[in-house]
Design a protein around this motif. Sequence first.
Motif, PDB file in Angstrom:
ATOM      1  N   TYR A 103     -13.784  -4.208   6.646  1.00  0.00           N
ATOM      2  CA  TYR A 103     -14.280  -4.046   8.014  1.00  0.00           C
ATOM      3  C   TYR A 103     -13.263  -3.283   8.866  1.00  0.00           C
ATOM      4  O   TYR A 103     -13.605  -2.313   9.557  1.00  0.00           O
ATOM      5  CB  TYR A 103     -14.564  -5.420   8.619  1.00  0.00           C
ATOM      6  N   HIS A 104     -12.003  -3.701   8.825  1.00  0.00           N
ATOM      7  CA  HIS A 104     -10.964  -3.047   9.633  1.00  0.00           C
ATOM      8  C   HIS A 104     -10.723  -1.609   9.176  1.00  0.00           C
ATOM      9  O   HIS A 104     -10.383  -0.743   9.995  1.00  0.00           O
ATOM     10  CB  HIS A 104      -9.675  -3.856   9.580  1.00  0.00           C
ATOM     11  N   GLU A 105     -10.912  -1.342   7.909  1.00  0.00           N
ATOM     12  CA  GLU A 105     -10.761   0.025   7.418  1.00  0.00           C
ATOM     13  C   GLU A 105     -11.861   0.926   7.980  1.00  0.00           C
ATOM     14  O   GLU A 105     -11.603   2.055   8.415  1.00  0.00           O
ATOM     15  CB  GLU A 105     -10.796   0.030   5.893  1.00  0.00           C
ATOM     16  N   HIS A 106     -13.096   0.419   8.008  1.00  0.00           N
ATOM     17  CA  HIS A 106     -14.204   1.222   8.533  1.00  0.00           C
ATOM     18  C   HIS A 106     -14.060   1.485  10.027  1.00  0.00           C
ATOM     19  O   HIS A 106     -14.455   2.545  10.520  1.00  0.00           O
ATOM     20  CB  HIS A 106     -15.534   0.514   8.277  1.00  0.00           C
ATOM     21  N   PHE A 107     -13.507   0.511  10.756  1.00  0.00           N
ATOM     22  CA  PHE A 107     -13.479   0.605  12.222  1.00  0.00           C
ATOM     23  C   PHE A 107     -12.053   0.690  12.761  1.00  0.00           C
ATOM     24  O   PHE A 107     -11.763   0.191  13.846  1.00  0.00           O
ATOM     25  CB  PHE A 107     -14.221  -0.587  12.824  1.00  0.00           C
ATOM     26  N   ALA A 108     -11.185   1.320  12.019  1.00  0.00           N
ATOM     27  CA  ALA A 108      -9.789   1.434  12.430  1.00  0.00           C
ATOM     28  C   ALA A 108      -9.684   2.058  13.819  1.00  0.00           C
ATOM     29  O   ALA A 108     -10.258   3.113  14.091  1.00  0.00           O
ATOM     30  CB  ALA A 108      -9.021   2.281  11.419  1.00  0.00           C
ATOM     31  N   GLY A 109      -8.949   1.381  14.697  1.00  0.00           N
ATOM     32  CA  GLY A 109      -8.740   1.887  16.043  1.00  0.00           C
ATOM     33  C   GLY A 109      -9.892   1.658  16.999  1.00  0.00           C
ATOM     34  O   GLY A 109      -9.821   2.046  18.170  1.00  0.00           O
ATOM     35  N   GLU A 110     -10.976   1.000  16.535  1.00  0.00           N
ATOM     36  CA  GLU A 110     -12.160   0.816  17.365  1.00  0.00           C
ATOM     37  C   GLU A 110     -12.393  -0.630  17.780  1.00  0.00           C
ATOM     38  O   GLU A 110     -13.290  -0.907  18.567  1.00  0.00           O
ATOM     39  CB  GLU A 110     -13.416   1.296  16.621  1.00  0.00           C
ATOM     40  N   VAL A 111     -11.624  -1.547  17.242  1.00  0.00           N
ATOM     41  CA  VAL A 111     -11.883  -2.966  17.493  1.00  0.00           C
ATOM     42  C   VAL A 111     -10.663  -3.632  18.124  1.00  0.00           C
ATOM     43  O   VAL A 111      -9.541  -3.134  18.041  1.00  0.00           O
ATOM     44  CB  VAL A 111     -12.280  -3.713  16.195  1.00  0.00           C
ATOM     45  N   SER A 112     -10.901  -4.779  18.735  1.00  0.00           N
ATOM     46  CA  SER A 112      -9.847  -5.526  19.405  1.00  0.00           C
ATOM     47  C   SER A 112      -8.810  -6.028  18.407  1.00  0.00           C
ATOM     48  O   SER A 112      -9.133  -6.396  17.276  1.00  0.00           O
ATOM     49  CB  SER A 112     -10.455  -6.715  20.160  1.00  0.00           C
ATOM     50  N   GLU A 113      -7.591  -6.038  18.867  1.00  0.00           N
ATOM     51  CA  GLU A 113      -6.510  -6.590  18.036  1.00  0.00           C
ATOM     52  C   GLU A 113      -6.683  -8.089  17.820  1.00  0.00           C
ATOM     53  O   GLU A 113      -6.033  -8.680  16.958  1.00  0.00           O
ATOM     54  CB  GLU A 113      -5.160  -6.302  18.682  1.00  0.00           C
TER      55      GLU A 113
END
Length: 242
Positions: free
Chosen positions: A206-216
């Motif tokens: 999930y984090h790979e697909h949305f890198a830089g787009e989601v909350s920390e």
Amino acid sequence: MAEAIRIDAAGKEYKELNQEVRAVLAEADSVVLEGVLAQRYIGCAIPAGKSIVVNGVPGNDMACYMDGASIEVCGNAQDQVGNTMNDGTIVIHGRCGDAAGYAMRGGKIFVREDVGWRVGIIMKEYQDRVPVIVIGGNAGGFLGEYMAGGAIVLMGEAGDYMATGMCGGVIYLRNKIDDEKVGDGLVLEPVDEGDMPFLNGLIAEYHEHFAGEVSEDLPKTGEGFWKLHAASSRPYASMYAH
């Protein structure tokens, strides 16, 4: 790698657009759709090795019966994404509507934000085919309704009546639901070490697909998650047999 062919979808009726997409993918491996606005059935039944990028908002039943391809949506998506899909990957950089993953039999759906009602309804699995839906936001009511297999990961809040009629599969929850919301025949318990490789892999993807787009604040691992599953694979057996 050959550059993706671009198609301007603006103003095109869904049948015309899908015929054009199929014709392009018969000769090429990837296509980028610009100006999509609610055209239905985009990417239905496309096979492995093909990919579609959708710029806009695809209509209902995107990727139904998809058979191994990949679709990336740069925006929101409407209802029934991945209806009865067999394999492949769908990545939605926004929200999606109701009944995503309806009767899904394989493959993965990643949604950056919220989803509507009845997502994952009648999901099923067979042998090594384990369908997956990963949701970065909240889910509407009846998540995993009649779920018979596969896995759902929910990082936000769950709606009411989750897993009604569930007889297989598992729902991983970042946020524990109240005990009174655990339906009859269901078990809610903390994840254990046996869950972690699978769950951690899905969260990392999930984090790979949305890198830089989601909350920390979104979790990087499944530590502290809960899992909801059926107590029995035949919850209604007593209604039909002695």
